[in-house]
Design a protein around this motif. Structure first.
Motif, PDB file in Angstrom:
ATOM      1  N   TYR A   1       9.548 -21.065 -58.710  1.00  0.00           N
ATOM      2  CA  TYR A   1       9.770 -22.498 -58.545  1.00  0.00           C
ATOM      3  C   TYR A   1      10.603 -22.669 -57.285  1.00  0.00           C
ATOM      4  CZ  TYR A   1      10.567 -27.309 -60.223  1.00  0.00           C
ATOM      5  OH  TYR A   1      10.595 -28.678 -60.364  1.00  0.00           O
ATOM      6  N   HIS A   2      10.351 -23.727 -56.546  1.00  0.00           N
ATOM      7  CA  HIS A   2      10.948 -23.857 -55.219  1.00  0.00           C
ATOM      8  C   HIS A   2      12.372 -24.401 -55.223  1.00  0.00           C
ATOM      9  CE1 HIS A   2       8.951 -27.653 -56.207  1.00  0.00           C
ATOM     10  NE2 HIS A   2       9.768 -28.248 -55.373  1.00  0.00           N
ATOM     11  N   ARG A   3      12.922 -24.765 -56.381  1.00  0.00           N
ATOM     12  CA  ARG A   3      14.282 -25.291 -56.439  1.00  0.00           C
ATOM     13  C   ARG A   3      14.820 -25.106 -57.853  1.00  0.00           C
ATOM     14  NH1 ARG A   3      11.831 -31.300 -55.489  1.00  0.00           N
ATOM     15  NH2 ARG A   3      10.963 -31.658 -57.550  1.00  0.00           N
ATOM     16  N   VAL A   4      16.092 -25.434 -58.047  1.00  0.00           N
ATOM     17  CA  VAL A   4      16.673 -25.370 -59.380  1.00  0.00           C
ATOM     18  C   VAL A   4      16.021 -26.450 -60.241  1.00  0.00           C
ATOM     19  CG1 VAL A   4      18.786 -25.651 -60.742  1.00  0.00           C
ATOM     20  CG2 VAL A   4      18.869 -24.457 -58.541  1.00  0.00           C
ATOM     21  N   PHE A   5      15.500 -26.062 -61.399  1.00  0.00           N
ATOM     22  CA  PHE A   5      14.882 -27.021 -62.304  1.00  0.00           C
ATOM     23  C   PHE A   5      15.959 -27.926 -62.904  1.00  0.00           C
ATOM     24  CE2 PHE A   5      13.146 -27.599 -66.805  1.00  0.00           C
ATOM     25  CZ  PHE A   5      12.427 -28.746 -66.470  1.00  0.00           C
ATOM     26  N   GLY A   6      15.707 -29.241 -62.843  1.00  0.00           N
ATOM     27  CA  GLY A   6      16.690 -30.185 -63.352  1.00  0.00           C
ATOM     28  C   GLY A   6      17.003 -29.987 -64.822  1.00  0.00           C
ATOM     29  N   GLY A   7      16.014 -29.574 -65.600  1.00  0.00           N
ATOM     30  CA  GLY A   7      16.261 -29.328 -67.013  1.00  0.00           C
ATOM     31  C   GLY A   7      17.305 -28.255 -67.242  1.00  0.00           C
ATOM     32  N   GLN A   8      17.332 -27.253 -66.365  1.00  0.00           N
ATOM     33  CA  GLN A   8      18.367 -26.227 -66.467  1.00  0.00           C
ATOM     34  C   GLN A   8      19.751 -26.845 -66.328  1.00  0.00           C
ATOM     35  OE1 GLN A   8      18.423 -22.798 -63.547  1.00  0.00           O
ATOM     36  NE2 GLN A   8      20.520 -23.569 -63.300  1.00  0.00           N
ATOM     37  N   LEU A   9      19.920 -27.729 -65.353  1.00  0.00           N
ATOM     38  CA  LEU A   9      21.212 -28.374 -65.147  1.00  0.00           C
ATOM     39  C   LEU A   9      21.588 -29.254 -66.329  1.00  0.00           C
ATOM     40  CD1 LEU A   9      20.855 -29.299 -61.376  1.00  0.00           C
ATOM     41  CD2 LEU A   9      22.368 -27.584 -62.357  1.00  0.00           C
ATOM     42  N   LEU A  10      20.623 -30.008 -66.873  1.00  0.00           N
ATOM     43  CA  LEU A  10      20.904 -30.822 -68.055  1.00  0.00           C
ATOM     44  C   LEU A  10      21.423 -29.955 -69.190  1.00  0.00           C
ATOM     45  CD1 LEU A  10      17.741 -33.138 -68.109  1.00  0.00           C
ATOM     46  CD2 LEU A  10      20.049 -33.764 -67.353  1.00  0.00           C
ATOM     47  N   ALA A  11      20.766 -28.823 -69.404  1.00  0.00           N
ATOM     48  CA  ALA A  11      21.161 -27.923 -70.485  1.00  0.00           C
ATOM     49  C   ALA A  11      22.543 -27.336 -70.227  1.00  0.00           C
ATOM     50  CB  ALA A  11      20.122 -26.816 -70.643  1.00  0.00           C
ATOM     51  N   GLN A  12      22.812 -26.935 -68.995  1.00  0.00           N
ATOM     52  CA  GLN A  12      24.117 -26.357 -68.682  1.00  0.00           C
ATOM     53  C   GLN A  12      25.234 -27.387 -68.811  1.00  0.00           C
ATOM     54  OE1 GLN A  12      22.863 -24.756 -64.855  1.00  0.00           O
ATOM     55  NE2 GLN A  12      23.143 -22.666 -65.609  1.00  0.00           N
ATOM     56  N   PHE A  13      24.992 -28.615 -68.383  1.00  0.00           N
ATOM     57  CA  PHE A  13      25.992 -29.673 -68.568  1.00  0.00           C
ATOM     58  C   PHE A  13      26.372 -29.812 -70.045  1.00  0.00           C
ATOM     59  CE2 PHE A  13      24.269 -31.976 -64.582  1.00  0.00           C
ATOM     60  CZ  PHE A  13      25.311 -31.523 -63.792  1.00  0.00           C
ATOM     61  N   LEU A  14      25.365 -29.788 -70.905  1.00  0.00           N
ATOM     62  CA  LEU A  14      25.633 -30.002 -72.327  1.00  0.00           C
ATOM     63  C   LEU A  14      26.332 -28.803 -72.956  1.00  0.00           C
ATOM     64  CD1 LEU A  14      22.422 -31.889 -73.491  1.00  0.00           C
ATOM     65  CD2 LEU A  14      24.664 -32.815 -72.898  1.00  0.00           C
ATOM     66  N   ARG A  15      26.009 -27.599 -72.519  1.00  0.00           N
ATOM     67  CA  ARG A  15      26.731 -26.433 -73.035  1.00  0.00           C
ATOM     68  C   ARG A  15      28.204 -26.504 -72.638  1.00  0.00           C
ATOM     69  NH1 ARG A  15      26.727 -24.733 -76.891  1.00  0.00           N
ATOM     70  NH2 ARG A  15      27.519 -22.665 -76.398  1.00  0.00           N
ATOM     71  N   ILE A  16      28.479 -26.909 -71.413  1.00  0.00           N
ATOM     72  CA  ILE A  16      29.869 -27.035 -70.970  1.00  0.00           C
ATOM     73  C   ILE A  16      30.598 -28.096 -71.790  1.00  0.00           C
ATOM     74  CG2 ILE A  16      31.315 -27.784 -69.034  1.00  0.00           C
ATOM     75  CD1 ILE A  16      29.207 -26.443 -67.194  1.00  0.00           C
ATOM     76  N   ALA A  17      29.915 -29.214 -72.079  1.00  0.00           N
ATOM     77  CA  ALA A  17      30.537 -30.260 -72.889  1.00  0.00           C
ATOM     78  C   ALA A  17      30.909 -29.736 -74.274  1.00  0.00           C
ATOM     79  CB  ALA A  17      29.592 -31.450 -73.015  1.00  0.00           C
TER      80      ALA A  17
END
Length: 274
Positions: free
Chosen positions: A38-54
């Motif tokens: 994939y040519h960039r960081v998948f946004g879904g990955q960031l959504l998931a990481q934000f929620l794990r941090i929360a």
């Protein structure tokens, strides 16, 4: 290539790099990126990481909602640093902002609200949920490393209504990961849903037939649930105008319980301005 499921779980195993001392200290986490074609960081990955941090920041509360804004393209080869700013820490509610950065600047920000679960009256009104589709309707969806079933293929270039639904079930996993994994899934198919009314265009045409990028994404969590039981993601795209699409959806269990809802705005630009 690594196993995609284990690779995603490894991305959700985030490491705190600064111990919290106060609400204004800026707690930091370091996170790796999925190893994808994939040519960039998948946004879904960031959504998931934000929620794990929360969840790691407020382990005594459940996630109520997340609103993420994607500001620039993330580089898959560079780790991401997450800066947490805690705005409120009450007995019932908590609120924070998380900023994801790389060397070139801010990649995305997320505003997250937490809530201590409460009892009270209950009511919901949703369309009935059909039976889970059989294995003959198995339809792999790019970037989702688990079972998915659907009757519509968003890669097809035939026209249809701007709606889409699919069943999904992850391998057995800790229920604490359910919000993160579900948010990850909600980021994948809303742009493809917006494309359905257009004859001759499928979601794999990004970069050739059209240009797309998610600009903001919101998820609301209503009830506890598990992802290793079947979930129905039912979504609709009511608007495409001025180079932007808007879509929304619901996440429901097999028995019809509404457990989450989501909405997304994205850039969706065509070279011929059709």
């Amino acid at each position: 290539m690594p196993d995609p499921w284990r690779d995603l779980l490894a991305c959700l195993d985030l490491t705190a790099t600064t111990a919290p001392a106060s609400h204004d200290d800026g707690l930091r986490y370091q996170g790796r990126n999925q190893q994808l074609n994939y040519h960039r960081v998948f946004g879904g990955q960031l959504l998931a990481q934000f929620l794990r941090i929360a969840s790691l920041t407020y382990p005594d509360k459940a996630i109520k909602s997340q609103h993420a804004v994607f500001t620039t393209q993330g580089r898959a080869e560079e780790p991401i640093t997450f800066l947490v700013t805690r705005h409120h820490d009450g007995r019932s509610f908590a609120a924070m902002t998380i900023t994801a950065t790389q060397d070139h600047g801010v990649v995305a920000t997320s505003s997250i609200s937490m809530h201590a679960n409460e009892s009270g009256p209950r009511h919901q009104e949703v369309e009935p949920v059909p039976p889970v589709l059989g294995p003959e309707h198995e339809l792999p969806l790019d970037l989702l490393p688990w079972e998915t079933r659907a009757t519509v293929d968003l890669n097809a270039t035939t026209a249809g209504p701007p709606s889409f639904e699919f069943w999904m079930r992850t391998p057995q996993v800790d229920v604490e990961l359910a919000p993160a994994l579900t948010a990850y899934a909600t980021d994948l198919t809303l742009i493809g849903t917006a494309l359905r009314p257009m004859e001759g265009v499928g979601q794999r045409g990004n970069g050739t037939d059209f240009t797309s990028a998610v600009t903001s994404h919101t998820v609301w969590f209503h009830r506890p649930f598990a992802t290793d039981d079947w979930l129905l993601l039912r979504q609709h795209n009511p608007l495409l105008a001025h180079g932007r699409s808007f879509g929304r959806g619901d996440v429901l269990t097999q028995d019809g319980t509404l457990v989450a809802s989501y909405a997304q705005e994205a850039l969706l630009r065509f070279p011929d301005n059709r």
